[in-house]
Design a protein around this motif. Structure first.
Motif, PDB file in Angstrom:
ATOM      1  N   GLY A   1      22.204   6.107   4.997  1.00 26.04           N
ATOM      2  CA  GLY A   1      21.458   5.646   3.820  1.00 26.04           C
ATOM      3  C   GLY A   1      19.799   5.310   4.006  1.00 26.04           C
ATOM      4  O   GLY A   1      19.202   5.820   3.211  1.00 26.04           O
ATOM      5  N   ARG A   2      19.802   4.270   5.324  1.00 27.93           N
ATOM      6  CA  ARG A   2      18.692   4.229   5.896  1.00 27.93           C
ATOM      7  C   ARG A   2      18.136   5.482   6.321  1.00 27.93           C
ATOM      8  O   ARG A   2      16.155   5.122   6.015  1.00 27.93           O
ATOM      9  CB  ARG A   2      18.910   3.334   6.732  1.00 27.93           C
ATOM     10  N   ARG A   3      18.570   6.363   7.101  1.00 28.46           N
ATOM     11  CA  ARG A   3      17.068   7.346   7.189  1.00 28.46           C
ATOM     12  C   ARG A   3      17.022   8.022   6.408  1.00 28.46           C
ATOM     13  O   ARG A   3      15.677   8.771   6.004  1.00 28.46           O
ATOM     14  CB  ARG A   3      18.479   8.657   8.314  1.00 28.46           C
ATOM     15  N   GLU A   4      17.894   8.498   4.742  1.00 24.21           N
ATOM     16  CA  GLU A   4      17.457   8.899   3.782  1.00 24.21           C
ATOM     17  C   GLU A   4      16.488   8.717   2.949  1.00 24.21           C
ATOM     18  O   GLU A   4      15.700   8.690   2.546  1.00 24.21           O
ATOM     19  CB  GLU A   4      19.037   9.130   3.010  1.00 24.21           C
TER      20      GLU A   4
ATOM     21  N   ARG B   1      12.462   9.387   2.326  1.00 26.86           N
ATOM     22  CA  ARG B   1      11.660   9.922   1.442  1.00 26.86           C
ATOM     23  C   ARG B   1      10.616   9.027   1.145  1.00 26.86           C
ATOM     24  O   ARG B   1       9.894   9.305   0.310  1.00 26.86           O
ATOM     25  CB  ARG B   1      13.049   8.799   0.249  1.00 26.86           C
ATOM     26  N   LYS B   2      10.208   8.103   1.315  1.00 21.34           N
ATOM     27  CA  LYS B   2       8.734   6.824   1.838  1.00 21.34           C
ATOM     28  C   LYS B   2       7.514   8.146   2.607  1.00 21.34           C
ATOM     29  O   LYS B   2       6.570   7.576   1.771  1.00 21.34           O
ATOM     30  CB  LYS B   2       9.148   5.392   2.520  1.00 21.34           C
ATOM     31  N   ILE B   3       8.317   8.788   3.443  1.00 19.68           N
ATOM     32  CA  ILE B   3       7.232   9.711   4.667  1.00 19.68           C
ATOM     33  C   ILE B   3       6.291  10.824   3.531  1.00 19.68           C
ATOM     34  O   ILE B   3       7.097  11.087   1.900  1.00 19.68           O
ATOM     35  CB  ILE B   3       7.209  10.604   5.065  1.00 19.68           C
ATOM     36  N   SER B   4       5.320  10.993   3.986  1.00 16.85           N
ATOM     37  CA  SER B   4       4.762  12.272   2.800  1.00 16.85           C
ATOM     38  C   SER B   4       5.455  13.611   3.807  1.00 16.85           C
ATOM     39  O   SER B   4       6.225  14.057   3.942  1.00 16.85           O
ATOM     40  CB  SER B   4       2.992  12.099   3.634  1.00 16.85           C
ATOM     41  N   ASP B   5       4.944  14.691   2.336  1.00 18.33           N
ATOM     42  CA  ASP B   5       5.830  16.328   2.760  1.00 18.33           C
ATOM     43  C   ASP B   5       5.288  16.765   4.001  1.00 18.33           C
ATOM     44  O   ASP B   5       6.209  17.079   4.829  1.00 18.33           O
ATOM     45  CB  ASP B   5       5.074  17.264   1.424  1.00 18.33           C
TER      46      ASP B   5
ATOM     47  N   CYS C   1       0.620  -1.208   0.151  1.00 20.42           N
ATOM     48  CA  CYS C   1       0.270   0.439   0.331  1.00 20.42           C
ATOM     49  C   CYS C   1       0.823   1.648  -0.324  1.00 20.42           C
ATOM     50  O   CYS C   1       0.084   2.306  -0.616  1.00 20.42           O
ATOM     51  CB  CYS C   1      -0.815   0.015   1.577  1.00 20.42           C
ATOM     52  N   GLU C   2       2.098   0.721   0.105  1.00 25.83           N
ATOM     53  CA  GLU C   2       3.235   2.383   0.350  1.00 25.83           C
ATOM     54  C   GLU C   2       3.087   2.819  -1.232  1.00 25.83           C
ATOM     55  O   GLU C   2       3.460   3.869  -1.259  1.00 25.83           O
ATOM     56  CB  GLU C   2       4.695   1.995   0.270  1.00 25.83           C
ATOM     57  N   ASP C   3       2.936   1.660  -2.319  1.00 24.91           N
ATOM     58  CA  ASP C   3       3.163   1.740  -3.789  1.00 24.91           C
ATOM     59  C   ASP C   3       1.582   2.218  -4.656  1.00 24.91           C
ATOM     60  O   ASP C   3       1.602   3.054  -5.545  1.00 24.91           O
ATOM     61  CB  ASP C   3       4.049   1.348  -3.927  1.00 24.91           C
ATOM     62  N   SER C   4       0.500   1.208  -3.643  1.00 27.80           N
ATOM     63  CA  SER C   4      -0.869   0.951  -4.145  1.00 27.80           C
ATOM     64  C   SER C   4      -1.726   1.391  -3.696  1.00 27.80           C
ATOM     65  O   SER C   4      -1.591   0.820  -2.570  1.00 27.80           O
ATOM     66  CB  SER C   4      -0.886   0.035  -4.479  1.00 27.80           C
ATOM     67  N   SER C   5      -2.573   2.708  -3.351  1.00 26.41           N
ATOM     68  CA  SER C   5      -2.622   3.244  -1.916  1.00 26.41           C
ATOM     69  C   SER C   5      -4.286   3.493  -2.081  1.00 26.41           C
ATOM     70  O   SER C   5      -5.281   4.476  -1.405  1.00 26.41           O
ATOM     71  CB  SER C   5      -2.499   3.965  -1.212  1.00 26.41           C
ATOM     72  N   THR C   6      -4.410   3.814  -3.256  1.00 27.64           N
ATOM     73  CA  THR C   6      -6.064   4.425  -3.984  1.00 27.64           C
ATOM     74  C   THR C   6      -6.892   2.857  -3.854  1.00 27.64           C
ATOM     75  O   THR C   6      -6.276   1.712  -4.544  1.00 27.64           O
ATOM     76  CB  THR C   6      -5.992   5.371  -5.036  1.00 27.64           C
ATOM     77  N   PRO C   7      -8.060   3.459  -3.929  1.00 26.32           N
ATOM     78  CA  PRO C   7      -9.385   1.754  -4.407  1.00 26.32           C
ATOM     79  C   PRO C   7      -8.272   1.435  -5.764  1.00 26.32           C
ATOM     80  O   PRO C   7      -8.657   0.296  -6.112  1.00 26.32           O
ATOM     81  CB  PRO C   7     -10.350   2.689  -4.682  1.00 26.32           C
ATOM     82  N   TYR C   8      -8.602   2.582  -6.966  1.00 27.95           N
ATOM     83  CA  TYR C   8      -8.482   1.711  -8.112  1.00 27.95           C
ATOM     84  C   TYR C   8      -6.954   1.145  -7.730  1.00 27.95           C
ATOM     85  O   TYR C   8      -6.908   0.053  -8.827  1.00 27.95           O
ATOM     86  CB  TYR C   8      -8.173   3.166  -9.581  1.00 27.95           C
ATOM     87  N   SER C   9      -5.860   2.904  -7.810  1.00 28.08           N
ATOM     88  CA  SER C   9      -4.173   0.742  -7.513  1.00 28.08           C
ATOM     89  C   SER C   9      -4.429  -0.436  -7.655  1.00 28.08           C
ATOM     90  O   SER C   9      -4.032  -1.145  -8.099  1.00 28.08           O
ATOM     91  CB  SER C   9      -3.607   2.071  -6.822  1.00 28.08           C
TER      92      SER C   9
ATOM     93  N   LYS D   1       1.822   9.872  14.093  1.00 30.17           N
ATOM     94  CA  LYS D   1       1.794   7.851  13.548  1.00 30.17           C
ATOM     95  C   LYS D   1       2.969   7.792  12.302  1.00 30.17           C
ATOM     96  O   LYS D   1       3.335   7.296  12.728  1.00 30.17           O
ATOM     97  CB  LYS D   1       0.390   7.701  13.484  1.00 30.17           C
ATOM     98  N   GLU D   2       2.485   8.150  11.228  1.00 25.01           N
ATOM     99  CA  GLU D   2       3.720   8.424  10.061  1.00 25.01           C
ATOM    100  C   GLU D   2       4.389   7.526  10.412  1.00 25.01           C
ATOM    101  O   GLU D   2       5.223   6.817  10.066  1.00 25.01           O
ATOM    102  CB  GLU D   2       3.279   9.092   9.112  1.00 25.01           C
ATOM    103  N   LEU D   3       5.176   9.286  11.351  1.00 21.57           N
ATOM    104  CA  LEU D   3       6.512   9.602  11.584  1.00 21.57           C
ATOM    105  C   LEU D   3       7.341   7.462  12.672  1.00 21.57           C
ATOM    106  O   LEU D   3       8.387   7.179  13.116  1.00 21.57           O
ATOM    107  CB  LEU D   3       6.885   9.822  12.492  1.00 21.57           C
ATOM    108  N   GLU D   4       6.639   7.405  13.272  1.00 18.16           N
ATOM    109  CA  GLU D   4       6.437   6.523  14.735  1.00 18.16           C
ATOM    110  C   GLU D   4       7.164   5.394  13.625  1.00 18.16           C
ATOM    111  O   GLU D   4       7.888   4.013  14.237  1.00 18.16           O
ATOM    112  CB  GLU D   4       5.251   6.730  15.848  1.00 18.16           C
ATOM    113  N   PHE D   5       5.612   4.715  13.106  1.00 15.43           N
ATOM    114  CA  PHE D   5       5.060   3.313  11.833  1.00 15.43           C
ATOM    115  C   PHE D   5       6.916   3.248  11.021  1.00 15.43           C
ATOM    116  O   PHE D   5       7.352   2.604  10.636  1.00 15.43           O
ATOM    117  CB  PHE D   5       4.630   3.466  10.977  1.00 15.43           C
ATOM    118  N   ALA D   6       7.567   4.496  11.007  1.00 16.66           N
ATOM    119  CA  ALA D   6       8.643   4.522  10.011  1.00 16.66           C
ATOM    120  C   ALA D   6       9.635   4.534  10.686  1.00 16.66           C
ATOM    121  O   ALA D   6      10.877   4.209   9.896  1.00 16.66           O
ATOM    122  CB  ALA D   6       8.689   6.020   9.005  1.00 16.66           C
TER     123      ALA D   6
END
Length: 359
Positions: free
Chosen positions: A282-285, A289-293, A90-98, A333-338
């Motif tokens: 590299g792990r931090r970067e 990169r994966k989290i929202s703006d 769901c990180e790559d496909s996160s909408t109903p259509y995708s 929560k997003e930062l904690e999950f990451a």
């Protein structure tokens, strides 16, 4: 240095470098027997022509959730055609259509028509073919928390699990994968009642278990004597301290690449130390990169003001973005999950929450 210790240009330390990549699924999956058993039990009804049972796989990062799931799915594909297994990140496909497009690809073997077909038409085609072929289906939604963050979770779960009332097909099961099960309580009553998964918890690996797993990767991925037992135990210890098995696997690969660059046939301690320095950055970067703006902006505020309590961090975040408290908590929560921050609560009046930067 002896000539026999030198690696020639065309030689390599890797028997099979893919063993150290994220897509590798081991043939002998270790230290997760009870979790594998639970996943298999949930799929058995689907193989018998009924709906697979819903599951929620939860636990800390890098504890084998995704690998265990893919391991079982591979075994199912190799042994029966009665149950279709679909894996969606769901990180790559996160909408109903995708997400329904991924399901369509597995059911039909091709991507959905590129003629702008509406989502309802894609659903109808999927469930019609499943009924016609008399097959059950299980959909794994990895990184399930992403669907909570973008508020698509209820729509997607209901569309899939209520297909018996909308399309006359009732042989769907869902396996969710996430770090914490806490978000499940945020589902509305209707969605909770149709999903209602059994929980399978993946605890962190012990240090001896990490050693076993890394030793197995070394056996299949390196030529003999590339790394000593002593250095492998060092890597295992560092991996255990970091709490992330992927770090240990990446550390082995990176150390071998550095040793190859030095034209050596064996990994030395200096190669591991050098690899650790490069991987930490590299792990931090990669995580950032994966989290929202907005989550990235919030992380920057926390880094600049890491001694402030949550309420004070929120005021600064709101002043910069005009975003409300509900969205703020979602980004926390997003930062904690990451794995970028963790929360601690101070005892006393008001129970102030503060944040610790993890990487």
């Amino acid at each position: 240095m002896r000539p026999e210790d030198m690696l020639l240009d065309e030689e390599t330390l890797f028997r099979d470098e893919s063993v150290f990549t994220p897509s590798y699924i081991p043939t002998d999956f270790m230290h997760r027997d009870s979790q594998i058993r639970e996943i298999v039990l949930s799929l058995k009804p689907g193989i018998r022509g009924y709906n697979p049972l819903n599951l929620l796989l939860c636990g800390p990062p890098a504890t084998g959730k995704t690998t265990a799931l893919k391991y079982v799915f591979r075994e199912v594909r190799e042994n029966t055609s009665k149950l279709i297994t679909v894996y969606v990140n769901c990180e790559d496909s996160s909408t109903p259509y995708s997400i329904f497009a991924k399901i369509y690809e597995k059911v039909y073997g091709i991507s959905p028509p590129s003629t702008g077909k509406p989502l309802e038409d894609i659903k109808w085609r999927i469930f019609t073919k499943l009924k016609r072929d008399d097959r059950s289906i299980v959909i794994a939604l990895d990184e399930l928390d992403r669907l909570f963050l973008n508020n698509y979770i209820a729509e997607i779960l209901v569309d899939l699990l209520k297909s018996h009332s909308t399309h006359g097909y009732d042989r769907v099961g869902i396996i969710g994968v996430m770090i914490s099960q806490d978000m499940i309580v945020e589902l509305n009553e209707k969605t909770r009642s149709v999903f209602n998964p059994s929980r399978v918890f993946f605890q962190g690996y012990r240090e001896d278990e990490i050693f076993d797993i890394l030793e197995n990767r070394v056996k299949h991925g390196f030529y003999p004597d590339v790394i000593s037992k002593e250095l492998l135990r060092l890597v295992s210890r560092k991996t255990f301290e970091g709490g992330d098995l992927r770090m240990g696997i990446d550390l082995l690969r990176k150390s071998a690449l550095i040793a190859e660059h030095d034209s050596l046939r064996r990994i030395e301690k200096k190669h591991i130390e050098q690899a650790m320095k490069s991987l930490a950055y590299g792990r931090r970067e990669e995580l950032i990169r994966k989290i929202s703006d907005d989550a990235r902006n919030l992380l920057s505020i926390i880094e600049r003001n890491n001694k402030l309590a949550s309420g004070e961090i929120y005021e600064k975040f709101r002043n910069e973005t005009n975003i409300g408290i509900k969205k703020y908590n979602q980004f926390i929560k997003e930062l904690e999950f990451a794995g970028l921050i963790s929360s601690i609560y101070e005892k006393g009046r008001g129970r102030k929450r503060r944040f610790i930067l993890k990487i």
